[in-house]
Design a protein around this motif. Structure first.
Motif, PDB file in Angstrom:
ATOM      1  N   VAL A  81       0.672  -0.940   0.095  1.00 21.94           N
ATOM      2  CA  VAL A  81       0.247   0.112  -0.143  1.00 21.94           C
ATOM      3  C   VAL A  81       0.622   1.442   0.023  1.00 21.94           C
ATOM      4  CG1 VAL A  81      -1.718   1.098   1.162  1.00 21.94           C
ATOM      5  CG2 VAL A  81      -1.918  -1.073   1.116  1.00 21.94           C
ATOM      6  N   VAL A  82       2.171   1.532   0.803  1.00 25.95           N
ATOM      7  CA  VAL A  82       2.801   2.206   0.980  1.00 25.95           C
ATOM      8  C   VAL A  82       3.281   2.538  -0.312  1.00 25.95           C
ATOM      9  CG1 VAL A  82       4.719   3.685   2.179  1.00 25.95           C
ATOM     10  CG2 VAL A  82       2.696   2.797   2.929  1.00 25.95           C
ATOM     11  N   PRO A 113      -5.467   3.119  -6.255  1.00 18.84           N
ATOM     12  CA  PRO A 113      -5.468   2.703  -7.179  1.00 18.84           C
ATOM     13  C   PRO A 113      -5.959   1.716  -8.020  1.00 18.84           C
ATOM     14  CG  PRO A 113      -2.699   2.710  -7.100  1.00 18.84           C
ATOM     15  CD  PRO A 113      -4.085   3.973  -5.785  1.00 18.84           C
ATOM     16  N   GLY A 114      -5.484   0.403  -6.639  1.00 17.52           N
ATOM     17  CA  GLY A 114      -6.117  -0.949  -7.357  1.00 17.52           C
ATOM     18  C   GLY A 114      -4.447  -1.348  -8.630  1.00 17.52           C
ATOM     19  N   PHE A 115      -4.942  -2.890  -8.820  1.00 20.57           N
ATOM     20  CA  PHE A 115      -4.528  -3.248  -9.896  1.00 20.57           C
ATOM     21  C   PHE A 115      -5.121  -4.099 -10.263  1.00 20.57           C
ATOM     22  CE2 PHE A 115      -3.524  -4.921  -5.481  1.00 20.57           C
ATOM     23  CZ  PHE A 115      -2.900  -6.068  -5.982  1.00 20.57           C
ATOM     24  N   ASP A 116      -4.261  -4.515 -11.667  1.00 19.36           N
ATOM     25  CA  ASP A 116      -5.229  -5.859 -12.105  1.00 19.36           C
ATOM     26  C   ASP A 116      -3.937  -6.864 -12.252  1.00 19.36           C
ATOM     27  OD1 ASP A 116      -6.042  -7.538 -13.857  1.00 19.36           O
ATOM     28  OD2 ASP A 116      -5.833  -6.913 -16.289  1.00 19.36           O
ATOM     29  N   MET A 117      -4.575  -7.886 -11.052  1.00 16.70           N
ATOM     30  CA  MET A 117      -3.963  -9.324 -10.782  1.00 16.70           C
ATOM     31  C   MET A 117      -3.971 -10.081 -11.815  1.00 16.70           C
ATOM     32  SD  MET A 117      -3.958 -10.015  -7.725  1.00 16.70           S
ATOM     33  CE  MET A 117      -3.559 -11.859  -7.425  1.00 16.70           C
ATOM     34  N   ALA A 118      -4.035 -10.119 -12.828  1.00 16.21           N
ATOM     35  CA  ALA A 118      -4.253 -11.029 -14.099  1.00 16.21           C
ATOM     36  C   ALA A 118      -2.476 -10.387 -14.803  1.00 16.21           C
ATOM     37  CB  ALA A 118      -4.767 -11.235 -14.883  1.00 16.21           C
ATOM     38  N   ALA A 119      -2.643  -9.471 -14.191  1.00 11.31           N
ATOM     39  CA  ALA A 119      -0.737  -8.020 -15.388  1.00 11.31           C
ATOM     40  C   ALA A 119       0.162  -8.498 -14.041  1.00 11.31           C
ATOM     41  CB  ALA A 119      -1.446  -7.318 -15.618  1.00 11.31           C
ATOM     42  N   ILE A 131      -7.992 -12.241  -2.891  1.00 13.77           N
ATOM     43  CA  ILE A 131      -6.956 -10.617  -2.384  1.00 13.77           C
ATOM     44  C   ILE A 131      -8.209  -9.925  -4.014  1.00 13.77           C
ATOM     45  CG2 ILE A 131      -5.607  -9.231  -3.908  1.00 13.77           C
ATOM     46  CD1 ILE A 131      -3.613 -10.474  -3.400  1.00 13.77           C
ATOM     47  N   ASP A 132      -9.213  -9.037  -3.357  1.00 11.87           N
ATOM     48  CA  ASP A 132     -10.463  -8.256  -4.233  1.00 11.87           C
ATOM     49  C   ASP A 132      -9.474  -7.349  -4.663  1.00 11.87           C
ATOM     50  OD1 ASP A 132     -11.612 -10.550  -3.963  1.00 11.87           O
ATOM     51  OD2 ASP A 132     -12.707  -9.956  -1.770  1.00 11.87           O
ATOM     52  N   THR A 133      -9.044  -7.161  -5.913  1.00 17.95           N
ATOM     53  CA  THR A 133      -8.779  -5.716  -6.263  1.00 17.95           C
ATOM     54  C   THR A 133      -9.112  -4.810  -7.718  1.00 17.95           C
ATOM     55  OG1 THR A 133      -6.562  -4.152  -6.547  1.00 17.95           O
ATOM     56  CG2 THR A 133      -6.403  -6.384  -7.229  1.00 17.95           C
ATOM     57  N   ALA A 134      -8.975  -3.992  -8.698  1.00 20.58           N
ATOM     58  CA  ALA A 134      -9.313  -3.468 -10.159  1.00 20.58           C
ATOM     59  C   ALA A 134      -8.861  -2.446 -10.009  1.00 20.58           C
ATOM     60  CB  ALA A 134     -10.055  -3.930 -10.298  1.00 20.58           C
ATOM     61  N   THR A 184      -7.713  -1.568  -3.016  1.00 26.88           N
ATOM     62  CA  THR A 184      -7.683  -2.986  -2.685  1.00 26.88           C
ATOM     63  C   THR A 184      -8.483  -4.119  -1.717  1.00 26.88           C
ATOM     64  OG1 THR A 184      -5.968  -2.790  -4.066  1.00 26.88           O
ATOM     65  CG2 THR A 184      -5.218  -5.205  -3.189  1.00 26.88           C
ATOM     66  N   ARG A 185      -8.856  -4.759  -2.011  1.00 22.92           N
ATOM     67  CA  ARG A 185      -9.375  -5.485  -0.231  1.00 22.92           C
ATOM     68  C   ARG A 185      -8.453  -7.279  -0.300  1.00 22.92           C
ATOM     69  NH1 ARG A 185     -13.718  -6.207   3.626  1.00 22.92           N
ATOM     70  NH2 ARG A 185     -14.545  -4.338   2.130  1.00 22.92           N
ATOM     71  N   ILE A 186      -7.186  -7.315   1.085  1.00 23.55           N
ATOM     72  CA  ILE A 186      -6.842  -8.584   0.669  1.00 23.55           C
ATOM     73  C   ILE A 186      -7.311  -9.403   2.288  1.00 23.55           C
ATOM     74  CG2 ILE A 186      -4.308  -9.840   1.529  1.00 23.55           C
ATOM     75  CD1 ILE A 186      -2.859  -7.373  -0.404  1.00 23.55           C
ATOM     76  N   GLN A 187      -7.787 -10.392   2.021  1.00 26.11           N
ATOM     77  CA  GLN A 187      -8.449 -10.750   3.038  1.00 26.11           C
ATOM     78  C   GLN A 187      -7.686 -12.312   3.323  1.00 26.11           C
ATOM     79  OE1 GLN A 187     -13.120 -11.704   3.437  1.00 26.11           O
ATOM     80  NE2 GLN A 187     -12.043 -13.458   3.572  1.00 26.11           N
ATOM     81  N   LEU A 188      -6.612 -12.572   5.230  1.00 32.07           N
ATOM     82  CA  LEU A 188      -6.098 -13.589   4.921  1.00 32.07           C
ATOM     83  C   LEU A 188      -6.788 -14.193   6.546  1.00 32.07           C
ATOM     84  CD1 LEU A 188      -3.547 -11.682   5.605  1.00 32.07           C
ATOM     85  CD2 LEU A 188      -3.736 -12.710   3.445  1.00 32.07           C
TER      86      LEU A 188
END
Length: 391
Positions: free
Chosen positions: A313-314, A342-348, A373-376, A381-385
């Motif tokens: 994040v930082v 800003p989020g990101f594309d996991m596939a990229a 990881i839920d993001t776009a 971004t939301r990261i759930q552990l």
């Protein structure tokens, strides 16, 4: 740095087939020798027709009965031993040579006398304690003694016929013992090769795990902090940089000086996460941490994965507001790292990128936990552990 785990201890039983065979080789001769001793005593006393002499017969029965019990106890307690079968063979040879006064002529033919049974038993048991060649020589000696004893008892036909049977028994018993010993050695050889291969695999896997942990520690501490500084996410004189530098040093060097915790010992996960929060002093981070006890290894994985997520994040969402949450739900422990960056594309994400793949995904999988990881792009971004509390 994380030390390479010690190699697993060598298995306590290096030759299980040999040990099992030795157990059988002790039990079987002991059982047949004891049963033979009891049967011989009963049969010998039942037929006392002349020229059988009462005193030698009684002495032979007493000695052989006592010896049968001694043979049984010695073999059960200490395994089959050469000295025991040699004594047994000596007594049998003596009985064979004295058949003239121990066995009635009526029961001599056909190898049905108690001395014939005793000779067969001694030949078979000798093979279990001696090397094949020595066992065969002893068996042939007993067969020769029986032949001589039968001739002295004036039964040449019995001397020839049953001596031939005893010779055949010698070769058959020796062959059986040879095959079983060879099979046991072959099985133990295969087992030893498997154990060596398994041990080398375990050592190699442990070394790889140690290397991966060291790489994670470096990536999540010094390299992460330097990357933040290089990208401008952390000011050179900021409180966050001082906190992270101090924490990085403790992470890299303190484990070598403090005892490792039992991975199953319960520790406070919320306290571990508060230490993570301290590494981000001065960043707009909100923490909501419920009290929670989890195994030490799980706490390490969750806290270090959360730290890696916040470091991302930082680095990639400068000045974005972030949240760190810890709560229980449906029998599981859940840690969430949320940001409005800003989020990101996991596939990229290229496959060579280390952060998410190793610092989060692999670290969680190592303790049986999951990371989602839920993001776009443009949606944060939301990261759930999540770790299911099996206890």
């Amino acid at each position: 740095m994380a030390p390479v785990p010690a190699a697993p201890d060598a298995p306590p039983t290096a030759n299980p087939a040999g040990v099992a065979l030795a157990r059988v080789y002790a039990l079987f001769p002991a059982a047949i020798r004891l049963s033979c001793g009891i049967a011989v005593a009963a049969v010998a006393l039942a037929v006392r027709e002349p020229p059988v002499q009462a005193v030698p017969l009684a002495l032979a029965v007493v000695v052989l009965t006592i010896w049968s019990y001694v043979f049984y106890r010695q073999t059960i307690d200490n395994g089959i031993r050469a000295r025991v079968v040699l004594v047994d063979a000596a007594l049998t040879i003596t009985a064979c040579l004295a058949m003239e006064v121990l066995v009635a002529p009526a029961v001599m033919p056909g190898g049905v006398s108690w001395v014939a049974v005793l000779a067969s038993t001694s030949i078979v048991t000798a093979q279990f304690a001696l090397r094949v060649v020595h066992g065969m020589l002893l068996g042939l000696t007993i067969a020769a003694a029986y032949c001589v004893g039968a001739i002295l008892a004036h039964d040449v036909d019995e001397a020839i016929s049953h001596s031939a049977v005893l010779v055949a028994q010698t070769f058959l018993a020796a062959g059986l013992v040879y095959v079983t010993r060879r099979s046991a050695r072959a099985a133990d050889s295969v087992f030893s090769a498997y154990q060596r291969a398994h041990r080398e695999t375990v050592i190699a896997r442990a070394a790889r795990e140690a290397e991966r942990k060291q790489n994670r520690d470096l990536h999540d501490t010094v390299l992460s902090t330097l990357t933040m500084v290089g990208l401008g996410g952390v000011a050179g004189q900021s409180a966050m940089l001082r906190a992270r530098a101090s924490s990085d040093l403790r992470t890299l060097f303190d484990p070598a000086r403090r005892p490792a915790l039992d991975p199953t010992a319960k520790v406070s996960l919320d306290e571990r996460l508060r230490v993570v929060v301290e590494r981000f002093e001065g960043y707009p981070l909100t923490a909501a941490l419920e009290p929670c006890l989890v195994p030490s290894a799980v706490a390490d994985a969750l806290a270090e994965s959360a730290d890696a997520a916040l470091s991302n994040v930082v680095r990639h969402a400068e000045n974005a507001v972030a949240w760190l949450r810890l709560h229980r739900t449906r029998g599981a422990v859940v840690v969430e790292v949320i940001d409005v960056g800003p989020g990101f594309d996991m596939a990229a994400i290229p496959p060579y990128r280390y952060g998410i793949r190793e610092s989060i995904m692999a670290r969680m999988a190592a303790v049986g936990a999951t990371a989602r990881i839920d993001t776009a792009p443009g949606n944060g971004t939301r990261i759930q552990l999540e770790w299911v509390d099996v206890g």
